[in-house]
Design a protein around this motif. Structure first.
Motif, PDB file in Angstrom:
ATOM      1  N   GLU B 172      48.284  33.770  21.410  1.00  0.00           N
ATOM      2  CA  GLU B 172      47.959  33.518  20.003  1.00  0.00           C
ATOM      3  C   GLU B 172      49.244  33.430  19.192  1.00  0.00           C
ATOM      4  N   SER B 175      49.861  37.045  14.476  1.00  0.00           N
ATOM      5  CA  SER B 175      50.190  38.392  14.932  1.00  0.00           C
ATOM      6  C   SER B 175      48.966  39.182  15.379  1.00  0.00           C
ATOM      7  N   ALA B 176      47.749  38.640  15.116  1.00  0.00           N
ATOM      8  CA  ALA B 176      46.517  39.329  15.523  1.00  0.00           C
ATOM      9  C   ALA B 176      45.418  38.300  15.751  1.00  0.00           C
ATOM     10  N   PRO B 177      44.374  38.639  16.509  1.00  0.00           N
ATOM     11  CA  PRO B 177      43.274  37.695  16.740  1.00  0.00           C
ATOM     12  C   PRO B 177      42.479  37.390  15.466  1.00  0.00           C
ATOM     13  N   ALA B 179      42.802  35.551  13.019  1.00  0.00           N
ATOM     14  CA  ALA B 179      43.633  35.743  11.828  1.00  0.00           C
ATOM     15  C   ALA B 179      43.155  34.905  10.648  1.00  0.00           C
ATOM     16  N   ALA B 184      44.789  41.478   9.573  1.00  0.00           N
ATOM     17  CA  ALA B 184      45.408  41.815  10.863  1.00  0.00           C
ATOM     18  C   ALA B 184      44.964  43.190  11.375  1.00  0.00           C
ATOM     19  N   GLU B 188      43.385  43.711  15.007  1.00  0.00           N
ATOM     20  CA  GLU B 188      43.864  44.660  16.027  1.00  0.00           C
ATOM     21  C   GLU B 188      42.690  45.308  16.764  1.00  0.00           C
ATOM     22  N   ALA B 191      41.530  42.941  19.173  1.00  0.00           N
ATOM     23  CA  ALA B 191      42.515  42.910  20.264  1.00  0.00           C
ATOM     24  C   ALA B 191      42.290  44.073  21.219  1.00  0.00           C
ATOM     25  N   MET B 201      46.783  40.333  26.101  1.00  0.00           N
ATOM     26  CA  MET B 201      46.894  39.698  24.791  1.00  0.00           C
ATOM     27  C   MET B 201      48.357  39.476  24.458  1.00  0.00           C
ATOM     28  N   MET B 203      50.469  38.155  21.438  1.00  0.00           N
ATOM     29  CA  MET B 203      50.472  37.706  20.043  1.00  0.00           C
ATOM     30  C   MET B 203      51.835  37.096  19.711  1.00  0.00           C
ATOM     31  N   ASN B 204      51.921  36.415  18.579  1.00  0.00           N
ATOM     32  CA  ASN B 204      53.155  35.728  18.166  1.00  0.00           C
ATOM     33  C   ASN B 204      53.685  34.830  19.298  1.00  0.00           C
TER      34      ASN B 204
END
Lengths: 55, 428
Positions: B172, B175-177, B179, B184, B188, B191, B201, B203-204
């Protein structure tokens, strides 16, 4: 045993399977589910369900 | 009056049925590029992909309904152009259809990565029924699926694949699913649902390249990491299908621009569903809604307006998802808020969060609280000035609260109306 479908989101209640997540035992008939029960996916009312299949 | 509808997704199909149910007696033609009878998309990433739902159960309606309702269903046909002056629509088959009213429910297509990546074997997108079988064939126990994009579709496919014993990695960019729909700190939470089930997972994530190898795709990341995948699902959102409208000089922006009734800039041409760019009647501005529930409701609302009912459509958007047995629901506009409250235990998998903006309830995100979320959704639409303390109080039954609040609000409105009429009469 019948299958009832939520007309809002498509969730299906299968009498044969029940809905163990909310303690509705397999084999529970639609008419025996409390009237204030709501769709586990979208929260629609019991009245928003229609029978879609007679198994 | 002859109505032609382009698009056999839920917006178009629901509109066709609504026209008939509302008493329209003239011809209705429903055309779509999809070769299938109208179907439900929500199960495509869940039960149907998992193999626990037979294809018949994905049908939107029983197959006989189109004949019964005298709706002409033309499947597998692309609408190529519209002549708004002559009120005709031209199909790629050469067929030309005359219309009095035209509804565009053309939906969207998956956003994609570079075509050189998308053209590789073992790389998939998921939007149509026909996309499911090839993807499912890759989901063998022990194989490795990489999902690009942790939005709703990506997260759902990851959960389904995990259930089939597949090794899953989610990449992804944010920074979080999820989004786009949730803050965020709640992302989390999603996530951790995945992580607890053994999904990796990332992220970024920045993807550098795909390289084909026999039996899979090697993904090179900007971080220098390499990931070998047996299959890759690209689920990074959708692009609205606006070309047909744009070529007919119908106003488009992000989507086909419509007013509150579903009218486009061209006379007798309407739009509904994922493709419609509409006003946000609650918060201002314009947006598109990409949820099943909106497509269904908007199709019906615009059908009624085509028949002259003149009812503005002003929805509170909402959607649901199902991952590992947790039902996740999002409604309203959590991202527009300045305050957040919690009902229940946020460390459990069953709680509800609600969002206020300047004292007004504007959104809610719930984990396995469908009934309470429905109550909040009603409040957002009909009686949104309600205190956070009341909503977080576990002794308050939200369904009862919503009912009484809305009744009180309607009573108040009625009283104001009556008072205004009395004032008018007195003035005269």
């Amino acid at each position: 045993m019948k299958i009832w479908q939520c007309q809002q989101c498509g969730f299906e209640y299968d009498e044969a399977k029940g809905w163990p997540e909310e303690d509705i035992a397999p084999g529970t008939k639609w008419e025996d589910i409390p009237d204030d029960w709501s769709c586990p996916d979208c929260g629609a009312a019991k009245a928003d369900f229609e029978m879609v299949e007679v198994g | 009056m002859k109505v032609v509808i382009v698009g056999t997704g839920v917006a178009g199909a629901s509109a066709a049925i609504a026209l008939r149910n509302e008493g329209h007696r003239g011809p209705i033609t429903l055309i779509g590029s999809d070769p299938e009878d109208p179907y439900r998309r929500p199960p495509l990433s869940k039960d149907f992909l998992g193999g626990t739902m037979p294809v018949e159960r994905t049908r939107l309606k029983p197959p006989t309904i189109w004949a019964e309702k005298e709706i002409e269903l033309i499947k597998g046909a692309n609408a190529e152009s519209i002549d708004v002056g002559g009120k005709t629509i031209h199909l790629d088959s050469g067929q030309v259809l005359q219309y009095d009213q035209l509804l565009l429910a053309t939906g969207g297509r998956p956003k994609v990565l570079k075509s050189e990546f998308m053209d590789m074997t073992h790389v998939y997108t998921l939007r149509h029924l026909r996309d499911v079988a090839p993807l499912r064939n890759e989901l063998n126990a022990g194989s490795h699926l990489v999902v690009v994009g942790a939005g709703l579709i990506g997260s759902e496919v990851a959960a389904t694949a995990k259930g089939l014993g597949v090794k899953v990695t989610i990449l992804e960019a944010a920074s979080a699913p999820i989004a786009r729909l949730m803050p965020a700190w709640l992302g989390e939470k999603v996530a951790s649902l995945h992580k607890d089930m053994g999904v990796k997972m990332v992220m970024n994530a920045r993807i550098e390249s795909f390289n084909q190898y026999e039996g899979g795709v090697r993904i090179s990341m900007a971080s220098g990491n390499r990931i070998d995948a047996n299959a890759v699902l690209v689920a990074i959102g959708m692009t609205p299908n606006i070309e047909l409208a744009a070529n007919a000089e119908i106003e488009v922006a992000d989507g086909i621009v419509v007013d509150a009734y579903g009218r486009t800039s061209q006379d007798s041409v309407w739009a509904a569903g994922d493709v419609a760019n509409m006003e946000n009647g609650f918060l201002g501005g314009r947006y598109r809604i990409e949820h099943w529930t909106n497509a269904q409701d908007h199709g019906v609302a615009v059908a009624k307006n085509i028949l002259g009912q003149n009812a503005p459509y002003n929805p509170v958007p909402w959607c649901w998802s199902d991952q590992y047995g947790v039902s996740l629901q999002i409604c309203g506009w959590p991202d527009a808020s300045d305050d957040v409250g919690v009902r229940g235990d946020i460390n459990s998998n069953s709680f509800l969060t609600f969002f206020h903006r300047k004292g007004r309830l504007v959104g809610s995100i719930a984990f396995s609280k469908p009934k309470e979320l429905r109550a909040i959704r009603e409040l957002i639409g009909k009686s949104p000035f309600i205190s956070p303390e009341l909503l977080s109080d576990p002794k308050v039954d939200l369904a009862e609260l919503a009912k009484s609040q809305i009744e009180a609000e309607q009573f108040e409105n009625k009283r104001n109306e009556t008072a205004a009429i009395k004032d008018l009469v007195r003035e005269r």
